[in-house]
Design an enzyme around this catalytic site. Structure first.
Site, PDB file in Angstrom:
ATOM      1  CB  SER A 141      -0.956  -0.061   1.194  1.00  0.00           C
ATOM      2  OG  SER A 141      -2.007   0.865   1.063  1.00  0.00           O
ATOM      3  CG  ASP A 267      -7.275  -2.781  -3.143  1.00  0.00           C
ATOM      4  OD1 ASP A 267      -7.962  -2.111  -2.348  1.00  0.00           O
ATOM      5  OD2 ASP A 267      -6.038  -2.881  -3.050  1.00  0.00           O
ATOM      6  CG  HIS A 296      -5.856  -2.373   0.524  1.00  0.00           C
ATOM      7  ND1 HIS A 296      -5.410  -1.715  -0.599  1.00  0.00           N
ATOM      8  CD2 HIS A 296      -5.106  -1.898   1.559  1.00  0.00           C
ATOM      9  CE1 HIS A 296      -4.451  -0.867  -0.276  1.00  0.00           C
ATOM     10  NE2 HIS A 296      -4.241  -0.962   1.043  1.00  0.00           N
TER      11      HIS A 296
END
Length: 320
Positions: A141, A267, A296
């Site tokens: 991320s 996601d 995610h």
């Protein structure tokens, strides 16, 4: 490079993106992965805490792990990655970004999606004090955005860096913010905001002249936090200037080190601009894999080893 085909096909329940995300973030447990902490000093007088885990046999290969927003080196996705990499002969250095190791950092600034100067400091430390001849990067991320920006923004990338894997990357930060502020992600956004506001309150104790009670009260959304603190503490005009300057999307075309991006189609944190299909098509180094499932930083897998953990080992091994 063309898009990389994906064969990820999880059990039925984990085809749900939200379940995959929540299980990975809150329910997954990874045990039996000893870590040894090392503190390094940064050029501005601040510090970073690094958590090391080593394979059973000596190795010349190391992977630097970078966590996501409000993460740390004890999150399951970091521990799971370290365990899988150690089992395959890689040493691991898991970075705790400033203020994320359980102790507040000493400077007014903190960490953010584009703070590549701190990654450089970690790499310099490894190169100066260790004897690893192959260095790999893996980020999740925010950490994935950071490492891709580092590789493409014009740094003198050390020859020892052989490859990178970036998982669930918000390649266009403003788009990811838009997704997080939408109704489908209201619970995640609330959790992030709560943690960030608590950090801001702690920062206020150290720097009362820079953060007022009104500032804290005015943090209603994640964008407010970036307008009030992130941008001002790190030299950006406002939140949108921060997102514009730090999104890795614009730097992908200049990456020369083989880099695999794994962004799941389901996601909920990522909109269309976060899937750099055109950039990957015309790059000689960027590989983009878009599994249908995964959520995610999810990618549930058998034997408590996620699909992204297996793919990272495969990708690094082929480059070794």
């Amino acid at each position: 490079m063309p898009l990389v085909s994906s064969n990820y096909d999880p059990p039925f329940l984990f085809k749900n993106g939200h379940l995959s995300t929540i299980y990975s973030g809150l329910l997954r447990k990874v045990t039996h992965i000893p870590q040894e902490r090392q503190r390094i000093s940064l050029p501005d007088g601040d510090f970073l805490d690094l958590d090391w885990s080593l394979p059973t046999a000596p190795t010349t290969k190391i992977v630097v792990l970078l966590h996501g927003l409000e993460g740390n080196a004890q999150r399951a996705y970091i521990l799971g990655s370290a365990k899988a990499l150690n089992a395959n002969g890689y040493a691991v250095c898991a970075v705790n970004f400033r203020g994320c190791s359980g102790e507040p950092n000493t400077r007014y600034r903190s960490y953010h999606s584009g703070a590549t100067e701190d990654l450089k400091a970690v790499l310099d430390h490894i190169l100066d004090t260790e004897n690893y001849t192959e260095i790999y990067l893996k980020g999740f991320s925010l950490g994935g955005n950071l490492l891709l920006k580092y590789l493409g923004e014009g740094n003198s990338v050390p020859a020892e860096i052989k490859g990178a894997v970036a998982v669930s990357v918000p390649c266009q930060l403003a788009d990811s913010l838009t997704q997080l502020l939408s109704f489908k992600n209201i619970a995640y956004a609330a959790r992030f905001k709560k943690n960030l506001v608590e950090k801001l309150k702690a920062k206020q104790q150290l720097f009362p002249e820079k953060i007022s009670d009104a500032d804290i009260k005015n943090v209603v959304t994640l964008k407010d936090f970036d307008d009030i603190y992130t941008s001002k503490a790190h030299g950006f005009a406002d939140a949108m200037d921060y997102y514009t300057q730090c999104s890795c999307l614009q730097f992908l075309k200049d990456i020369q080190v083989p880099a695999l991006i794994i962004n799941a189609q389901n996601d909920s944190f990522l909109g269309e601009p976060c899937y750099p299909i055109e950039e990957a098509k015309y790059s000689t180094a960027v590989f983009l894999e878009i599994p249908k499932y995964g959520g995610h930083v999810g990618f549930h897998g058998a034997s408590n080893i996620t699909y992204a953990e297996r793919r990272a080992v495969e990708f690094f091994t082929k480059l070794s």
